[in-house]
Design an enzyme around this catalytic site. Sequence first.
Site, short mmCIF file in Angstrom:
data_model
loop_
_atom_site.label_atom_id
_atom_site.label_comp_id
_atom_site.label_asym_id
_atom_site.label_seq_id
_atom_site.Cartn_x
_atom_site.Cartn_y
_atom_site.Cartn_z
N TYR A 2 -2.49 -0.28 1.25
CA TYR A 2 -2.15 -1.63 0.80
C TYR A 2 -2.89 -2.66 1.67
O TYR A 2 -2.81 -2.63 2.89
CB TYR A 2 -0.65 -1.88 0.88
N ARG A 9 -1.10 10.10 -3.26
CA ARG A 9 -1.63 10.75 -4.47
C ARG A 9 -2.11 12.14 -4.08
O ARG A 9 -2.60 12.33 -2.98
CB ARG A 9 -2.77 9.94 -5.11
N GLN A 48 5.93 -11.29 -4.51
CA GLN A 48 5.83 -11.82 -3.15
C GLN A 48 6.40 -13.25 -3.11
O GLN A 48 6.02 -14.06 -2.27
CB GLN A 48 4.37 -11.82 -2.68
#
Length: 304
Positions: free
Chosen positions: A61, A134, A270
């Site tokens: 991220y 993943r 956010q």
Amino acid sequence: MSELPLPPATRRLGGGDITVSPIAWGMWRLAENGRTAREAAALVHAALDAGINFLDTADIYGFDGVAGFGDAEALLGEVIAAEPGLRERMVLATKGGILPPLPYDQGEAYLRQAIDNSLRRLRVEQVDLWQVHRPDILAHPQEVARVLDDAVAAGKIRTLGVSNFTIHQTAALQHFLGRPLVSTQPEISPLRITCFENGELDQAMTMGLTPLAWSPLGGGRLAQPTTPREQAVAAELDRIGTAQGVSRTVAAYAWLMAHPAGVVPIIGSQQPERIAEGMQALSVRWTRQDWYAVLVAARGERLP
């Protein structure tokens, strides 16, 4: 009409002893637009004050394709370092195993390094949940399991989960692990209903995994539906939302939470007010008829 039960105010993470809010807050956009630690702290407080104690991030991220790997974790780490008491109020989850531009690496050396690097950026000695982000098809699940078991034994990780794994990949990793997985994180939304029919949620219930739904609003498409299918789903959610005094967004979260697997939607907003709004989903009451009406709209065809 048969009514479905309201979601609980808290739930257990998998079969373990960690108590989490029925909604999580995700931080994949936390480090965008030059957000400062003070601004990030305001968002953390907004989630915690609303009753959302489950915070989900990842080492990828903040990565924009060129730079920024680890930025979201590092920014959250600044917030925790400035207010150490916040750590006790949160269930902290992160993910790893993506290494651009490979794109995935869960070999032993990298995985051990990724876990340590996340702890360093977050400025904590332990995370409550660490998830394989993943699956790395080239990594044997026994090798991955060995690294994860070692990290738990060393006190770096409390519990383990997977993200974007197939049912067979999940089963293979669990076979080699010395402890049960507690969570799985697939994409689930009223616009992505694959998990309801491909066995993922059935496996979660069988194994006692808590499903964490990323992109529960369909990547923003529910806010601005353009296709006939998206508009049909939005119309059904609006019908329920209007009747119960909540927004389409809240109705979407509540729809996922009504599933017996105990789906935990991850709010991606956010904006403090949008984060807090999510908890209104706990008061939305679904009938089977209304729940299936959304599903039929998402399928685009009648149920058999």
